[in-house]
Design a protein around this motif. Structure first.
Motif, PDB file in Angstrom:
ATOM      1  N   PRO A  30       0.817  -1.231   0.000  1.00  9.89           N
ATOM      2  CA  PRO A  30       0.000   0.000   0.000  1.00  9.89           C
ATOM      3  C   PRO A  30       0.843   1.270   0.000  1.00  9.89           C
ATOM      4  O   PRO A  30       0.481   2.254  -0.657  1.00  9.89           O
ATOM      5  N   TRP A  33       2.287   1.750  -3.450  1.00  9.56           N
ATOM      6  CA  TRP A  33       1.208   2.180  -4.354  1.00  9.56           C
ATOM      7  C   TRP A  33       0.871   3.651  -4.129  1.00  9.56           C
ATOM      8  O   TRP A  33       0.639   4.406  -5.086  1.00  9.56           O
ATOM      9  N   ALA A  34       0.859   4.094  -2.868  1.00 10.24           N
ATOM     10  CA  ALA A  34       0.574   5.501  -2.571  1.00 10.24           C
ATOM     11  C   ALA A  34       1.669   6.406  -3.127  1.00 10.24           C
ATOM     12  O   ALA A  34       1.379   7.478  -3.680  1.00 10.24           O
ATOM     13  N   THR A  37       1.199   6.581  -6.870  1.00  2.00           N
ATOM     14  CA  THR A  37       0.020   7.380  -7.204  1.00  2.00           C
ATOM     15  C   THR A  37       0.294   8.863  -7.036  1.00  2.00           C
ATOM     16  O   THR A  37      -0.163   9.684  -7.835  1.00  2.00           O
ATOM     17  N   SER A  38       1.055   9.223  -5.991  1.00  2.00           N
ATOM     18  CA  SER A  38       1.345  10.639  -5.751  1.00  2.00           C
ATOM     19  C   SER A  38       2.252  11.230  -6.821  1.00  2.00           C
ATOM     20  O   SER A  38       2.316  12.455  -6.970  1.00  2.00           O
ATOM     21  N   TRP A 243      -7.226  12.070  -6.347  1.00  2.00           N
ATOM     22  CA  TRP A 243      -6.580  11.005  -5.587  1.00  2.00           C
ATOM     23  C   TRP A 243      -5.061  11.145  -5.579  1.00  2.00           C
ATOM     24  O   TRP A 243      -4.403  10.748  -4.626  1.00  2.00           O
ATOM     25  N   SER A 244      -4.486  11.683  -6.624  1.00  4.41           N
ATOM     26  CA  SER A 244      -3.047  11.924  -6.614  1.00  4.41           C
ATOM     27  C   SER A 244      -2.684  12.938  -5.536  1.00  4.41           C
ATOM     28  O   SER A 244      -1.662  12.809  -4.856  1.00  4.41           O
ATOM     29  N   SER A 246      -4.486  13.429  -2.774  1.00  6.36           N
ATOM     30  CA  SER A 246      -4.679  12.747  -1.496  1.00  6.36           C
ATOM     31  C   SER A 246      -3.508  11.823  -1.184  1.00  6.36           C
ATOM     32  O   SER A 246      -3.059  11.732  -0.026  1.00  6.36           O
ATOM     33  N   ALA A 247      -2.988  11.143  -2.208  1.00  8.07           N
ATOM     34  CA  ALA A 247      -1.824  10.273  -2.006  1.00  8.07           C
ATOM     35  C   ALA A 247      -0.600  11.090  -1.599  1.00  8.07           C
ATOM     36  O   ALA A 247       0.174  10.679  -0.726  1.00  8.07           O
ATOM     37  N   ALA A 250      -0.999  11.895   1.974  1.00 14.18           N
ATOM     38  CA  ALA A 250      -0.717  10.729   2.827  1.00 14.18           C
ATOM     39  C   ALA A 250       0.778  10.514   2.988  1.00 14.18           C
ATOM     40  O   ALA A 250       1.250  10.157   4.081  1.00 14.18           O
ATOM     41  N   ILE A 251       1.537  10.732   1.935  1.00 14.35           N
ATOM     42  CA  ILE A 251       3.002  10.622   2.041  1.00 14.35           C
ATOM     43  C   ILE A 251       3.546  11.737   2.925  1.00 14.35           C
ATOM     44  O   ILE A 251       4.434  11.512   3.760  1.00 14.35           O
TER      45      ILE A 251
END
Length: 279
Positions: A30, A33-34, A37-38, A243-244, A246-247, A250-251
């Protein structure tokens, strides 16, 4: 000179190693993947099959840090986490020390009650805190969320520190008393330095629990004290085109904790090792 492993032991060692590698890869998937995605544009992030070769971009990371008040929310999270640690660890250490020095039959029910409280669903406790905060006009203030996080994390801190204090012989308390120390002086001068590795572990776990708390932060904060977990949830995660972003958020929220863990890794390992060895 290291002993040579027998064929059966070598096979077992390799199986354990492969199993740990697979387990680590599954847990890191995960995160990987994050990160990918970012670094992608949304049109590349959701292609089927996934796009593995793409032109990376830091646009969303820059946008998170410069256009979405990320630093403001980060400071809120750090203030609340630091306040929780500075209250929870000293208070939990005092309680754990007292419980470690009274008879086990008296400490057992108290520890069991604390463990039961720790198992309560957070929603069950969030509502009373919200009602009290509203009554005291403390909603959207640092003290309310800090005190709430101290309350829900204190059982964990006490249980953790209790195990460390049990490892310290009671003879040291008696020796300090013979030398003229009061109970407080014996705790502060003799016992506390020996329990420092345990306090480091308790502080790190309290930091993680408070930094990552979402439900209490969602219920008890507002525009002035909103923390990163709550802020990132509003970064447009329901919209695929965001979503990019949001990713990237998250990072970004992981970076401070990763830095802290890397800096204090040696103390964490030492503390966990000390707590795992029965003296």
């Amino acid at each position: 000179m290291s002993a040579q492993l027998r064929p059966g032991q070598q096979r077992t060692t390799w199986l354990i190693f492969i199993g740990l590698c697979v387990f680590t890869f599954i847990n890191l998937t995960p995160l990987i993947w994050a990160v990918l995605t970012s670094l992608k544009d949304p049109r590349d992030a959701f292609t089927i099959p996934p796009t593995l070769i793409f032109e990376p971009t830091l646009k969303y990371h820059i946008q998170v840090w410069t256009e979405n008040d990320f630093v403001f929310y980060l400071m809120n999270s750090l203030i609340i986490s630091a306040g929780t640690v500075f209250i929870s660890v000293p208070a939990g250490s005092l309680a754990a020390y007292a419980l470690s020095r009274i008879p086990r039959r008296s400490a057992g029910p108290i520890l069991s009650a604390l463990f039961t409280i720790r198992m309560f669903p957070h929603m069950l406790l969030a509502i009373p805190f919200f009602v009290m905060g509203t009554f005291l006009n403390m909603i959207d203030t640092y003290p309310l969320l800090i005190l709430a996080l101290v309350a829900i994390n204190q059982p964990f801190t006490i249980w953790l520190m209790h195990g460390f204090f049990l490892e310290i012989p009671r003879d040291l308390d008696e020796a300090a008393a013979i030398d003229g120390c009061s109970n407080w002086q014996a705790f502060r001068i003799v016992i506390l330095p020996l329990a420092r590795p345990g306090m480091t572990v308790a502080a790190l776990f309290s930091l993680l629990l408070s930094y990552n708390e979402f439900l209490f932060a969602l219920v008890l904060t507002g525009t002035d004290t909103k923390t990163l977990p709550v802020a990132i949830a509003s970064f447009g995660g329901e919209d695929i085109s965001s979503w990019s972003l949001s990713a990237a958020g998250a990072i970004g929220i992981m970076l401070p904790i990763v830095v802290v863990m890397l800096l204090l890794q040696r103390h964490l390992v030492r503390g966990l090792t000390a707590g795992a060895v029965k003296g």
